[in-house]
Design a protein around this motif. Sequence first.
Motif, PDB file in Angstrom:
ATOM      1  N   ILE A  44      -6.444  -0.259  -9.447  1.00 32.27           N
ATOM      2  CA  ILE A  44      -7.575   0.541  -8.953  1.00 32.27           C
ATOM      3  C   ILE A  44      -7.040   1.594  -7.993  1.00 32.27           C
ATOM      4  O   ILE A  44      -6.314   1.265  -7.051  1.00 32.27           O
ATOM      5  N   GLY A  47      -7.435   7.143  -3.351  1.00 30.71           N
ATOM      6  CA  GLY A  47      -6.669   8.313  -2.890  1.00 30.71           C
ATOM      7  C   GLY A  47      -5.239   8.310  -3.395  1.00 30.71           C
ATOM      8  O   GLY A  47      -4.530   9.311  -3.280  1.00 30.71           O
ATOM      9  N   GLY A  48      -4.759   7.175  -3.928  1.00 27.27           N
ATOM     10  CA  GLY A  48      -3.387   7.092  -4.441  1.00 27.27           C
ATOM     11  C   GLY A  48      -2.326   7.081  -3.352  1.00 27.27           C
ATOM     12  O   GLY A  48      -1.165   7.389  -3.612  1.00 27.27           O
ATOM     13  N   HIS A  49      -2.687   6.685  -2.112  1.00 26.34           N
ATOM     14  CA  HIS A  49      -1.719   6.727  -1.008  1.00 26.34           C
ATOM     15  C   HIS A  49      -0.905   5.451  -0.856  1.00 26.34           C
ATOM     16  O   HIS A  49      -0.043   5.379   0.016  1.00 26.34           O
ATOM     17  N   ASP A  50      -1.186   4.433  -1.638  1.00 25.41           N
ATOM     18  CA  ASP A  50      -0.508   3.143  -1.457  1.00 25.41           C
ATOM     19  C   ASP A  50       1.008   3.343  -1.326  1.00 25.41           C
ATOM     20  O   ASP A  50       1.637   3.947  -2.199  1.00 25.41           O
ATOM     21  N   SER A  86     -16.133   5.641  -3.089  1.00 27.02           N
ATOM     22  CA  SER A  86     -14.775   5.163  -2.782  1.00 27.02           C
ATOM     23  C   SER A  86     -13.706   6.210  -3.085  1.00 27.02           C
ATOM     24  O   SER A  86     -12.588   6.120  -2.580  1.00 27.02           O
ATOM     25  N   LEU A  90      -9.927  11.079   1.869  1.00 29.61           N
ATOM     26  CA  LEU A  90      -8.525  10.846   1.476  1.00 29.61           C
ATOM     27  C   LEU A  90      -8.359   9.603   0.620  1.00 29.61           C
ATOM     28  O   LEU A  90      -7.263   9.280   0.168  1.00 29.61           O
ATOM     29  N   GLY A  91      -9.448   8.872   0.351  1.00 29.41           N
ATOM     30  CA  GLY A  91      -9.358   7.658  -0.457  1.00 29.41           C
ATOM     31  C   GLY A  91     -10.037   6.513   0.266  1.00 29.41           C
ATOM     32  O   GLY A  91      -9.383   5.591   0.760  1.00 29.41           O
ATOM     33  N   GLY A  94      -9.258   2.510  -0.801  1.00 28.20           N
ATOM     34  CA  GLY A  94      -8.115   1.769  -0.268  1.00 28.20           C
ATOM     35  C   GLY A  94      -8.053   1.832   1.243  1.00 28.20           C
ATOM     36  O   GLY A  94      -7.811   0.826   1.907  1.00 28.20           O
ATOM     37  N   GLY A 100      -8.529   0.758   7.609  1.00 27.05           N
ATOM     38  CA  GLY A 100      -8.122   2.102   8.036  1.00 27.05           C
ATOM     39  C   GLY A 100      -8.525   2.455   9.462  1.00 27.05           C
ATOM     40  O   GLY A 100      -9.619   2.127   9.906  1.00 27.05           O
ATOM     41  N   TYR A 101      -7.611   3.088  10.149  1.00 28.42           N
ATOM     42  CA  TYR A 101      -7.877   3.509  11.523  1.00 28.42           C
ATOM     43  C   TYR A 101      -7.679   5.011  11.643  1.00 28.42           C
ATOM     44  O   TYR A 101      -7.097   5.659  10.772  1.00 28.42           O
ATOM     45  N   GLY A 150     -12.376  -6.858  -6.437  1.00 27.59           N
ATOM     46  CA  GLY A 150     -13.228  -6.109  -7.346  1.00 27.59           C
ATOM     47  C   GLY A 150     -12.993  -4.623  -7.190  1.00 27.59           C
ATOM     48  O   GLY A 150     -12.062  -4.202  -6.492  1.00 27.59           O
ATOM     49  N   ILE A 152     -14.486  -1.436  -5.641  1.00 26.71           N
ATOM     50  CA  ILE A 152     -15.495  -0.972  -4.684  1.00 26.71           C
ATOM     51  C   ILE A 152     -15.988   0.399  -5.135  1.00 26.71           C
ATOM     52  O   ILE A 152     -15.184   1.301  -5.413  1.00 26.71           O
ATOM     53  N   ASN A 357      -2.420  -1.468   5.493  1.00 28.17           N
ATOM     54  CA  ASN A 357      -2.432  -0.089   4.993  1.00 28.17           C
ATOM     55  C   ASN A 357      -1.038   0.536   4.961  1.00 28.17           C
ATOM     56  O   ASN A 357      -0.834   1.545   4.288  1.00 28.17           O
TER      57      ASN A 357
END
Length: 420
Positions: A44, A47-50, A86, A90-91, A94, A100-101, A150, A152, A357
């Motif tokens: 899933i 933003g593709g930042h993983d 979702s 920026l995404g 995720g 996220g902070y 799941g 989101i 993150n």
Amino acid sequence: MKIRNKKFKTPTTPKPQAIITVKDGNHVQTTIKCAKSNNIQIRIRSGGHDYEGFSYVSDVPFVIVDTLHLNSVDVNLQEETAWVGSGATLGAGGHFSGGGYGNLMRKFGLSIDNIIDATIVDANGNILDRKSMGEDLFWAIRGGGGASFGVILSWKLKLLHVTPQVTVFKVKRNVSDDATDVVYKWQLIAPKLPNDLFIRVQPNVVKIGQGDKKVVQVSFIGQFLGTIERLLPLPIGTPLESMLNEPNDPQPNYFKGKSDYVKKPIPKEAIESIWKLMIVGETLYMQWNPYGGRMGEIAPSETPFPHRAGNLFLIQYLNNWIEDSPEAIERHVNFSRLFYEFMTPYVSNNPREAFLNYRDSDIGANHPSNVTKIEIARTYGNKYFKENFERLVSVKTKVDPENFFRHEQSIPIRSCKSQI
Ligand SMILES: Cc1cc2nc3c(=O)[nH]c(=O)nc-3n(C[C@H](O)[C@H](O)[C@H](O)COP(=O)(O)OP(=O)(O)OC[C@H]3O[C@@H](n4cnc5c(N)ncnc54)[C@H](O)[C@@H]3O)c2cc1C
């Protein structure tokens, strides 16, 4: 296709069998049904930042559910809430589900501390909101990582009031000047400053002069909820003329990220030796993000994100490089590992905590990703979630007993040692 880390854009990187750019929950339901009946893994992506590419790479056959079109933002000013898709910003998929902070963390906590509802498609293909998913699953997806539970679709956020004027600044000091002293003092002061003030420390290696001489330069990057007149009486001692609002750094090329939590000040001599090692590596920089304020007031079990009171700051290690070769990847990743090893005496231990993150597969990962071993999951789970890991396993076991949603660092189910 959005690939933020070129480490996962090589000729040998496994490619998906399909990318499904879903436009609504119905598309997600159909994809889940189809993937299940063909025994194919789902990744899933929002933003593709993983950092480890888990949203778009797998070592077993897979398809990508890309939520980039789920990008609506509906603001209800009267209610002071917003529904956010979702794939927005920026995404949100995720970023929020990983806890996220942002610069408002000391004032308002994390994104997850301000989420009041969500919609998700579960492993049975049901579209659920907070009421129908129940409080356990709603708890789990706020910091436990969405991809174990799941897809989101959207989040409902509580809107927050900020001052009409915000002051931002960036002050740079070289270590050859007084930066080490200031960084040492920053550790003592930054987590205790008024909640309206957030000052991040960012040491990186820069070239000085004409030759090849390199030094560590520390940027103090701040945000204050208020005017400059209100800020200056605070005991910071920053000259007005050095307050700059500079554009963000460019997008990274190849990178390896890692993280740590610091609970007691790092001694000055140790800071000096950290700078020396940074010079050796050249490309690794850090971000030290102060905690305290609202972060210390929220119980560690309130959400799966456990790193609350008792932390002075979060370190992000980011090694960025541009050379295009497998040797360069190996060299830089090895340096990141060596640096992390070097930091051991100065950071949290038992467990050595990590921020989800800032995904890091070095702290434990299941390979191949269609086999989830609970003993491996405990190694990364305890670092990311501490005591909350066991509750996450219980929720996972209840809502996805066949372990359909999985990846290298997903939450395992309780009953089986491994799942194929
Ligand atoms: C340039 C940059 C700046 C960053 N700055 C910050 C920062 O200031 N604060 C911070 O906290 N983090 C920051 N991060 C880290 C970032 O929050 C994480 O990488 C986060 O996982 C990104 O989420 P995403 O949706 O963009 O990534 P993705 O790669 O799309 O997803 C990350 C993870 O979430 C899962 N996921 C994505 N969408 C969904 C969904 N709809 N449902 C279920 N699971 C989903 C993925 O499968 C994957 O496991 C930054 C990263 C980068 C590259």
